[in-house]
Design a protein around this motif. Structure first.
Motif, PDB file in Angstrom:
ATOM      1  N   GLY A  49      34.549  23.552  43.965  1.00 36.51           N
ATOM      2  CA  GLY A  49      35.655  23.862  43.014  1.00 36.51           C
ATOM      3  C   GLY A  49      35.981  25.238  42.947  1.00 36.51           C
ATOM      4  O   GLY A  49      35.516  26.144  44.127  1.00 36.51           O
ATOM      5  N   ASP A  50      36.750  25.523  41.985  1.00 38.45           N
ATOM      6  CA  ASP A  50      37.189  26.935  41.908  1.00 38.45           C
ATOM      7  C   ASP A  50      36.660  27.851  40.920  1.00 38.45           C
ATOM      8  O   ASP A  50      36.676  27.859  39.894  1.00 38.45           O
ATOM      9  CB  ASP A  50      38.981  26.590  41.650  1.00 38.45           C
ATOM     10  CG  ASP A  50      39.531  28.029  41.795  1.00 38.45           C
ATOM     11  OD1 ASP A  50      39.257  29.037  42.448  1.00 38.45           O
ATOM     12  OD2 ASP A  50      41.006  27.736  41.500  1.00 38.45           O
ATOM     13  N   PHE A  51      35.597  28.558  41.745  1.00 40.52           N
ATOM     14  CA  PHE A  51      34.810  29.549  40.816  1.00 40.52           C
ATOM     15  C   PHE A  51      35.330  31.022  40.908  1.00 40.52           C
ATOM     16  O   PHE A  51      35.774  31.474  42.035  1.00 40.52           O
ATOM     17  CB  PHE A  51      33.099  29.556  41.311  1.00 40.52           C
ATOM     18  CG  PHE A  51      32.571  28.033  41.106  1.00 40.52           C
ATOM     19  CD1 PHE A  51      32.143  27.800  39.884  1.00 40.52           C
ATOM     20  CD2 PHE A  51      32.484  27.250  42.297  1.00 40.52           C
ATOM     21  CE1 PHE A  51      31.455  26.740  39.737  1.00 40.52           C
ATOM     22  CE2 PHE A  51      31.973  26.104  42.117  1.00 40.52           C
ATOM     23  CZ  PHE A  51      31.393  25.858  40.784  1.00 40.52           C
ATOM     24  N   VAL A  52      35.368  31.743  39.840  1.00 39.90           N
ATOM     25  CA  VAL A  52      35.541  33.107  39.776  1.00 39.90           C
ATOM     26  C   VAL A  52      34.289  33.954  39.569  1.00 39.90           C
ATOM     27  O   VAL A  52      34.057  34.137  38.142  1.00 39.90           O
ATOM     28  CB  VAL A  52      36.624  33.418  39.047  1.00 39.90           C
ATOM     29  CG1 VAL A  52      37.128  34.799  39.057  1.00 39.90           C
ATOM     30  CG2 VAL A  52      37.876  32.390  39.306  1.00 39.90           C
ATOM     31  N   PRO A  53      33.387  34.294  40.526  1.00 38.35           N
ATOM     32  CA  PRO A  53      32.455  35.184  40.133  1.00 38.35           C
ATOM     33  C   PRO A  53      32.682  36.527  39.420  1.00 38.35           C
ATOM     34  O   PRO A  53      33.575  37.061  40.021  1.00 38.35           O
ATOM     35  CB  PRO A  53      31.581  35.366  41.405  1.00 38.35           C
ATOM     36  CG  PRO A  53      32.715  35.118  42.345  1.00 38.35           C
ATOM     37  CD  PRO A  53      33.736  34.486  42.007  1.00 38.35           C
ATOM     38  N   ALA A  54      31.901  36.979  38.331  1.00 40.53           N
ATOM     39  CA  ALA A  54      32.043  38.016  37.773  1.00 40.53           C
ATOM     40  C   ALA A  54      30.473  38.938  37.720  1.00 40.53           C
ATOM     41  O   ALA A  54      29.640  38.172  37.279  1.00 40.53           O
ATOM     42  CB  ALA A  54      32.572  37.937  36.247  1.00 40.53           C
ATOM     43  N   GLU A  55      30.624  39.941  38.007  1.00 47.16           N
ATOM     44  CA  GLU A  55      29.248  40.862  37.828  1.00 47.16           C
ATOM     45  C   GLU A  55      28.959  41.434  36.329  1.00 47.16           C
ATOM     46  O   GLU A  55      27.634  41.458  36.098  1.00 47.16           O
ATOM     47  CB  GLU A  55      29.220  41.865  38.824  1.00 47.16           C
ATOM     48  CG  GLU A  55      28.948  41.375  40.335  1.00 47.16           C
ATOM     49  CD  GLU A  55      28.664  42.486  41.349  1.00 47.16           C
ATOM     50  OE1 GLU A  55      28.211  43.596  41.197  1.00 47.16           O
ATOM     51  OE2 GLU A  55      29.106  42.339  42.475  1.00 47.16           O
ATOM     52  N   THR A  56      30.085  41.507  35.769  1.00 46.65           N
ATOM     53  CA  THR A  56      29.964  42.100  34.526  1.00 46.65           C
ATOM     54  C   THR A  56      30.636  41.308  33.175  1.00 46.65           C
ATOM     55  O   THR A  56      31.511  40.499  33.750  1.00 46.65           O
ATOM     56  CB  THR A  56      30.186  43.612  34.194  1.00 46.65           C
ATOM     57  OG1 THR A  56      31.844  43.524  34.523  1.00 46.65           O
ATOM     58  CG2 THR A  56      29.710  44.330  35.327  1.00 46.65           C
ATOM     59  N   GLU A  58      32.481  42.456  31.401  1.00 48.80           N
ATOM     60  CA  GLU A  58      33.892  43.004  31.183  1.00 48.80           C
ATOM     61  C   GLU A  58      34.717  42.446  32.299  1.00 48.80           C
ATOM     62  O   GLU A  58      36.037  41.869  31.839  1.00 48.80           O
ATOM     63  CB  GLU A  58      33.998  44.539  31.658  1.00 48.80           C
ATOM     64  CG  GLU A  58      33.777  45.517  30.423  1.00 48.80           C
ATOM     65  CD  GLU A  58      31.977  45.585  30.462  1.00 48.80           C
ATOM     66  OE1 GLU A  58      31.167  44.745  31.129  1.00 48.80           O
ATOM     67  OE2 GLU A  58      31.610  46.520  29.645  1.00 48.80           O
ATOM     68  N   GLU A  59      34.354  42.304  33.546  1.00 51.67           N
ATOM     69  CA  GLU A  59      34.890  41.439  34.611  1.00 51.67           C
ATOM     70  C   GLU A  59      35.291  40.240  34.110  1.00 51.67           C
ATOM     71  O   GLU A  59      36.501  39.295  34.478  1.00 51.67           O
ATOM     72  CB  GLU A  59      33.995  41.486  35.675  1.00 51.67           C
ATOM     73  CG  GLU A  59      34.274  42.419  36.871  1.00 51.67           C
ATOM     74  CD  GLU A  59      33.570  42.338  38.066  1.00 51.67           C
ATOM     75  OE1 GLU A  59      33.593  41.141  38.904  1.00 51.67           O
ATOM     76  OE2 GLU A  59      32.827  43.068  38.426  1.00 51.67           O
ATOM     77  N   LEU A  60      34.463  39.333  33.619  1.00 49.94           N
ATOM     78  CA  LEU A  60      34.397  38.039  33.218  1.00 49.94           C
ATOM     79  C   LEU A  60      35.716  37.965  32.199  1.00 49.94           C
ATOM     80  O   LEU A  60      36.254  36.890  32.452  1.00 49.94           O
ATOM     81  CB  LEU A  60      33.127  37.425  32.610  1.00 49.94           C
ATOM     82  CG  LEU A  60      33.097  35.952  32.149  1.00 49.94           C
ATOM     83  CD1 LEU A  60      32.777  35.197  33.519  1.00 49.94           C
ATOM     84  CD2 LEU A  60      32.054  35.869  31.265  1.00 49.94           C
ATOM     85  N   VAL A  61      35.793  38.642  31.063  1.00 51.90           N
ATOM     86  CA  VAL A  61      36.540  38.713  30.106  1.00 51.90           C
ATOM     87  C   VAL A  61      37.995  38.911  30.881  1.00 51.90           C
ATOM     88  O   VAL A  61      38.877  38.273  30.678  1.00 51.90           O
ATOM     89  CB  VAL A  61      36.380  39.618  29.055  1.00 51.90           C
ATOM     90  CG1 VAL A  61      37.538  39.795  28.161  1.00 51.90           C
ATOM     91  CG2 VAL A  61      35.292  39.151  28.090  1.00 51.90           C
ATOM     92  N   ALA A  62      38.032  39.917  31.902  1.00 49.67           N
ATOM     93  CA  ALA A  62      39.442  40.289  32.336  1.00 49.67           C
ATOM     94  C   ALA A  62      39.856  39.192  33.353  1.00 49.67           C
ATOM     95  O   ALA A  62      41.148  39.136  33.493  1.00 49.67           O
ATOM     96  CB  ALA A  62      39.225  41.538  33.268  1.00 49.67           C
ATOM     97  N   SER A  63      38.928  38.293  33.646  1.00 48.69           N
ATOM     98  CA  SER A  63      39.424  37.325  34.692  1.00 48.69           C
ATOM     99  C   SER A  63      40.211  36.168  33.844  1.00 48.69           C
ATOM    100  O   SER A  63      40.634  34.926  34.588  1.00 48.69           O
ATOM    101  CB  SER A  63      38.358  36.735  35.414  1.00 48.69           C
ATOM    102  OG  SER A  63      37.341  36.036  34.644  1.00 48.69           O
ATOM    103  N   LEU A  64      40.040  35.932  32.431  1.00 48.23           N
ATOM    104  CA  LEU A  64      40.482  34.870  31.833  1.00 48.23           C
ATOM    105  C   LEU A  64      41.875  34.785  31.546  1.00 48.23           C
ATOM    106  O   LEU A  64      42.338  35.975  30.912  1.00 48.23           O
ATOM    107  CB  LEU A  64      39.716  34.605  30.618  1.00 48.23           C
ATOM    108  CG  LEU A  64      38.142  33.949  31.109  1.00 48.23           C
ATOM    109  CD1 LEU A  64      37.138  34.271  29.783  1.00 48.23           C
ATOM    110  CD2 LEU A  64      38.323  32.546  31.156  1.00 48.23           C
ATOM    111  N   GLN A  65      42.388  33.521  31.311  1.00 51.54           N
ATOM    112  CA  GLN A  65      43.858  33.314  30.562  1.00 51.54           C
ATOM    113  C   GLN A  65      43.518  33.580  29.253  1.00 51.54           C
ATOM    114  O   GLN A  65      42.264  33.453  28.592  1.00 51.54           O
ATOM    115  CB  GLN A  65      44.319  32.088  30.844  1.00 51.54           C
ATOM    116  CG  GLN A  65      43.596  30.901  30.391  1.00 51.54           C
ATOM    117  CD  GLN A  65      44.291  29.466  30.699  1.00 51.54           C
ATOM    118  OE1 GLN A  65      44.575  29.162  31.682  1.00 51.54           O
ATOM    119  NE2 GLN A  65      44.445  28.895  29.495  1.00 51.54           N
ATOM    120  N   THR A  66      44.522  33.777  28.380  1.00 55.38           N
ATOM    121  CA  THR A  66      44.286  33.980  26.754  1.00 55.38           C
ATOM    122  C   THR A  66      44.952  32.954  26.111  1.00 55.38           C
ATOM    123  O   THR A  66      46.010  32.188  26.663  1.00 55.38           O
ATOM    124  CB  THR A  66      44.989  35.245  26.226  1.00 55.38           C
ATOM    125  OG1 THR A  66      46.051  35.401  26.687  1.00 55.38           O
ATOM    126  CG2 THR A  66      44.032  36.593  26.809  1.00 55.38           C
TER     127      THR A  66
END
Ligand code: NDP
Length: 476
Positions: A49-56, A58-66
């Motif tokens: 599927g469609d994964f968006v890996p985040a190292e931190t 901050e990155e995780l939060v920035a990658s998300l829709q609101t």
């Protein structure tokens, strides 16, 4: 494109939940404290599927829709608080933090209140089904605000187990309700397993049957009223032979049961609420007793190893009698667990729909069973049911099992085979339906030594007898 939802904590549960989300077409942001797990997940399962890996984070939060939806799947307790503390400053009002770990509901209430003050939604979601369930469809018990469920519900229902196309997920209630219901689920699971274990013990030690024969019995039971995941896997475990020694595996597994603590929590909370969950308590204590190796050895030395005493009580029809005792005792254990949820609902203002709880547990989780359809029907018919035991269906089931149930209890006692689950379930049933309980004498004694007063059957008020005086009665 931004990710739809995020999972942080990618051990077995988190990574399987993330894969479940991805397989359902959601773009999932994934993060773990140590990046190796994130990398491994994407390397091994990225194609699913469609994964968006985040190292931190901050990155995780920035990658998300609101508004953002972030599922935490880390070790319960301190680690969950650590992740929340790190996450909260990165979020904006309206964002949702979901704790899918095995949190204590009181921790969930505290966290929900704290995050609510910051304008965030905190959803304590009980998730059952182990790693297999997380991947293929767990039973999900989400608490938190109704608003958070409007956003999250469709996603959670999508990835939850389905029975007859109905998802095993509903909004349980505010704040800690979801984790409370998950806790009671685990408590009932303890009781269920104890009753199954007692059934096995009686068939083995009184009936002289082999594990293979007993596996067959459970396989048969699984096509009737007792049909359930636990009965099904009992047949699997009993039918399995140890490849090393060639004997039934159950004979080489150490007979000391361990526990992670959710059964204990259930009993502790039941004590606080004053709800008699005797079946769950017996199951927790039976595990504790099994683990007291030193005492068990001392008792064997002192009394001689246990022989089974002769009892003709169970001579005919043992298997069918045990089946009925198991069913009736199981009804009692569930009745007690549902009582506990009702009491907590009143205490915390959760407005729990008990029938819906049975629906959530029909699939995905460890106590999934045919039986739960009957429980749902009972509460659909009467949401105010005084006890599951008095519903027409369960009343008839227990009454028709009663004679066999008594034979099993008396037979177990005569044979000297411990059956605390069966015995205490029967005692509960007998107490509940007694016209008069000796609690009247208990009240008399309390009044004698402590002037604790008593009420009378024939008029209103509180009274005290002048026990050390002329023994006349005074208004208290
Ligand atoms: P574990 O409970 O073994 O927890 C391991 C995860 O927690 C790893 O991702 C680890 O990160 C992370 N972690 C631990 N401490 C911290 C910390 N201080 N800060 C950040 N991350 C931390 O994982 P499971 O997958 O077994 O379970 C996850 C949750 O789900 C638990 O709450 C568990 O009780 C619950 N659960 C488990 C079930 C099961 O069958 N296993 C069933 C239902 C619920 P790192 O890799 O960096 O060490």
């Amino acid at each position: 494109a931004p990710a739809r939802i995020a999972v942080t904590g990618l051990a077995v549960m988190g990574s399987n939940l993330a894969r479940n989300l991805a397989r359902h077409g959601y773009r999932v942001a994934v993060h773990n404290r140590s990046n190796a797990r994130t990398k491994a997940l994407v390397e091994e399962h990225g194609h699913e599927g469609d994964f968006v890996p985040a190292e931190t984070l901050e990155e995780l939060v920035a990658s998300l829709q609101t508004p953002r939806q972030i599922i935490i799947m880390v070790k319960a307790g301190g680690p969950t608080d650590a992740v929340i503390d790190e996450l909260v400053p990165l979020l904006e009002p309206g964002d949702m933090v979901i704790d899918g770990g095995n949190a204590h509901y009181a921790d969930t209430r505290r966290r929900e209140a704290n995050l609510r003050d910051a304008g965030l939604h905190f959803v304590g979601a009980g998730i059952s089904g182990g790693e297999e369930g997380a991947l293929n469809g767990p039973s999900i018990m989400p608490g938190g605000s109704a608003e958070s469920y409007r956003h999250l519900g469709p996603v959670l229902e999508d990835i939850a187990a389905k029975v007859d196309d109905v998802p095993c997920c509903v909004h349980v209630g505010p704040d800690g309700a979801g984790h409370f219901v998950k806790m009671v689920h685990n408590g009932i699971e303890y009781a269920d397993m104890q009753l199954i274990a007692e059934s096995y013990d009686l068939l083995r030690r009184v009936g002289g049957m082999t594990p293979t024969e007993i596996a067959e019995v459970f396989r048969g039971w699984n096509s009737g009223d007792l049909e359930s995941y636990l009965v099904e896997i009992t047949a699997e475990v009993l039918g399995h032979f140890d490849p090393e020694t060639g004997v039934p595996l159950v004979d080489v597994i150490a007979d000391e049961a361990e526990q992670k603590g959710t059964g204990r929590w259930t009993v502790q909370e039941a004590l606080e609420l004053g709800v008699p969950v005797t079946g769950i308590a017996e199951a927790v204590f039976a595990r504790s007793l099994s683990g007291r190796a030193g005492q068990r050895e001392a008792a064997r030395d002192a009394f001689g190893a246990t022989d089974v005493f002769a009892s003709d009580r169970l001579a005919g029809g043992l298997v069918e009698d045990v089946r009925q005792a198991l069913y009736a005792s199981k009804v009692v254990a569930y009745a007690q667990g549902f009582d506990q949820m009702r009491a907590a609902s009143a205490e915390y203002g959760w407005d729990l729909d008990l029938g819906a709880m049975a629906t959530i547990w029909r699939g995905g989780c460890i106590i999934r069973a045919r039986f739960l359809d009957r429980i749902r029907e009972a509460y659909d018919k009467n949401p105010e049911l005084a006890s599951l035991l008095v519903d027409d269906y369960f009343r008839d089931a227990v009454k028709s099992a009663e004679a066999a149930w008594r034979r099993v209890v008396v037979g177990a006692v005569e044979a000297g085979v411990p059956a605390p689950g069966f015995v205490s379930a029967l005692a509960y049933y007998d107490a509940l339906r007694s016209e008069r309980l000796p609690a009247s004498l208990v009240q008399g004694l309390r009044d004698f030594f402590g002037a604790h007063t008593y009420r009378r059957t024939d008029r209103e008020g509180s009274f005290h007898t002048l026990w050390s005086g002329d023994r006349s009665q005074v208004d208290a």
